[in-house]
Design an enzyme around this catalytic site. Structure first.
Site, PDB file in Angstrom:
ATOM      1  N   CYS A 176       0.840  -1.052   0.010  1.00 55.91           N
ATOM      2  CA  CYS A 176      -0.107  -0.114  -0.069  1.00 55.91           C
ATOM      3  C   CYS A 176       0.914   1.097   0.056  1.00 55.91           C
ATOM      4  O   CYS A 176       1.490   1.448   0.889  1.00 55.91           O
ATOM      5  CB  CYS A 176      -1.214  -0.008   1.197  1.00 55.91           C
ATOM      6  SG  CYS A 176      -2.112   1.629   1.407  1.00 55.91           S
ATOM      7  N   GLU A 223     -10.854  -0.921  -4.253  1.00 50.62           N
ATOM      8  CA  GLU A 223      -9.874  -1.644  -3.898  1.00 50.62           C
ATOM      9  C   GLU A 223     -10.191  -3.140  -3.233  1.00 50.62           C
ATOM     10  O   GLU A 223     -11.312  -3.169  -2.782  1.00 50.62           O
ATOM     11  CB  GLU A 223      -9.139  -0.994  -2.728  1.00 50.62           C
ATOM     12  CG  GLU A 223      -8.296   0.023  -2.934  1.00 50.62           C
ATOM     13  CD  GLU A 223      -7.379   0.421  -2.064  1.00 50.62           C
ATOM     14  OE1 GLU A 223      -6.653  -0.441  -1.425  1.00 50.62           O
ATOM     15  OE2 GLU A 223      -7.360   1.727  -1.365  1.00 50.62           O
ATOM     16  N   ASN A 246      -0.052   4.624   0.086  1.00 45.31           N
ATOM     17  CA  ASN A 246      -0.398   5.436   1.111  1.00 45.31           C
ATOM     18  C   ASN A 246       0.107   5.262   2.330  1.00 45.31           C
ATOM     19  O   ASN A 246       0.437   6.088   3.150  1.00 45.31           O
ATOM     20  CB  ASN A 246      -2.083   5.620   1.030  1.00 45.31           C
ATOM     21  CG  ASN A 246      -2.386   6.433  -0.271  1.00 45.31           C
ATOM     22  OD1 ASN A 246      -1.841   7.516  -0.760  1.00 45.31           O
ATOM     23  ND2 ASN A 246      -3.577   5.706  -1.063  1.00 45.31           N
ATOM     24  N   CYS A 256      -5.549   5.526  -3.441  1.00 48.39           N
ATOM     25  CA  CYS A 256      -4.878   4.364  -3.606  1.00 48.39           C
ATOM     26  C   CYS A 256      -3.515   4.668  -4.075  1.00 48.39           C
ATOM     27  O   CYS A 256      -3.426   4.943  -5.429  1.00 48.39           O
ATOM     28  CB  CYS A 256      -5.554   3.053  -4.281  1.00 48.39           C
ATOM     29  SG  CYS A 256      -4.568   1.619  -4.460  1.00 48.39           S
ATOM     30  N   GLY A 257      -2.511   4.371  -3.381  1.00 53.55           N
ATOM     31  CA  GLY A 257      -1.163   4.686  -3.663  1.00 53.55           C
ATOM     32  C   GLY A 257      -0.665   3.833  -4.906  1.00 53.55           C
ATOM     33  O   GLY A 257       0.070   4.126  -5.861  1.00 53.55           O
ATOM     34  N   ASN A 311       0.987  -5.393  -6.114  1.00 52.11           N
ATOM     35  CA  ASN A 311      -0.428  -6.155  -6.112  1.00 52.11           C
ATOM     36  C   ASN A 311      -1.022  -5.889  -7.398  1.00 52.11           C
ATOM     37  O   ASN A 311      -0.674  -4.998  -8.261  1.00 52.11           O
ATOM     38  CB  ASN A 311      -1.172  -5.437  -4.961  1.00 52.11           C
ATOM     39  CG  ASN A 311      -0.983  -4.057  -5.239  1.00 52.11           C
ATOM     40  OD1 ASN A 311      -0.459  -3.364  -5.950  1.00 52.11           O
ATOM     41  ND2 ASN A 311      -1.758  -3.428  -4.394  1.00 52.11           N
TER      42      ASN A 311
END
Length: 278
Positions: free
Chosen positions: A76, A212, A78, A221-222, A152
């Site tokens: 992730c 997500e 963020n 979403c980073g 991911n």
């Protein structure tokens, strides 16, 4: 019952509960994430992030992420920025360059500090993974988007209707093309050549909404912002610099030419500290 100290933080509205497991180990993070993430009966968040000591000398700290449904995420962006701010401003480190071990490898955080405050963080997200994945997705019956892995899985669809995120994202997360489920981005090019001072860089501005896996619609979403920028570059919608405008804020993404690494820069914010029984 034991009491756990936690910190609520967000990166562009993508909010998580952070626990320093070096002080407060959590035996069942899956159940904790499900209970605590509930926005009516718990603390309320997109999930739970555990900060730990690194077991290897190549990294300084570890990060584990559990979505609101209890599933464990690989990475992730963020959350990694928030961890950088947490470690520095809570005096756990004096370093402005931090190596963070995640389930998708070691990510390097570069903290931009002014008067002791981390104003933003640049994360080296590594190189995107593209080989053979697009053909796999097409073979499973999808051909309207671009598949990008940032450690991911992401599926990026360029469309004028980014507000279909709820209806379409919910379905695509569980499409047979994605046996491990997938994050879904809906992106619209708003400008393809904004000139930013002082360097005079040409930057694309891309409005993006995200579904997500395991959490549903999130404010940001980073890794999704990175995947959107990569997809825009490889499909000719943008160059190597993009501003990704999400529901909760804007992230600046660069696809570095020298090594094809994706650099993500954005803010991280504290919300509140608390204590909860486990």
């Amino acid at each position: 019952m034991s009491k756990i100290r936690f910190t609520k933080m967000h990166g562009c509205g993508n909010d998580y509960i952070y626990v320093d497991t070096m002080q407060y180990p959590i035996a069942d993070p899956v159940q904790a994430s499900i209970l605590w993430s509930d926005r009516h009966k718990g603390i309320g968040s997109d999930g739970l992030v555990l900060i730990g000591a690194s077991p290897i000398p190549e990294a300084d700290y570890t990060m584990r992420i559990f979505n609101a449904d209890g599933s464990e995420a690989m990475m992730c962006g963020n959350a990694s920025r928030c961890i950088g701010k947490y470690l520095y401003e809570r005096a756990l480190t004096t370093q402005t360059k931090i190596r963070l071990l995640t389930n998708s490898g070691i990510k390097t955080l570069n903290l931009h500090v002014s008067d002791g405050v981390v104003e933003s963080v640049t994360v080296d997200m590594g190189a995107p993974q593209l080989e053979n994945l697009e053909q796999f997705v097409i073979s499973r019956g999808l051909d309207k988007g671009t598949f990008v892995s940032m450690g991911n899985p992401h599926y990026v669809i360029f469309t004028d209707n980014v507000n279909q995120v709820g209806e379409t994202g919910r379905v695509l997360e569980h499409h047979p093309a994605f046996p491990q489920r997938c994050n879904i981005e809906f992106a619209r090019i708003e400008a393809d050549g904004i000139i930013l001072p002082p360097e005079g860089r040409s930057v694309a501005r891309i409005r993006t909404r995200v579904w997500e896996r395991g959490s549903g619609i999130t404010q940001a979403c980073g890794t999704g912002a990175c995947a959107t920028a990569v997809a825009a570059f490889i499909t000719g919608h943008a160059g190597r610099q993009s501003q990704i405008v999400m529901d909760g804020g804007t992230l600046n993404i660069e696809l570095r030419e020298s090594d094809n690494h994706v650099l993500m820069t954005g803010p991280a914010e504290f919300v509140f500290d608390g204590e909860i029984e486990l």
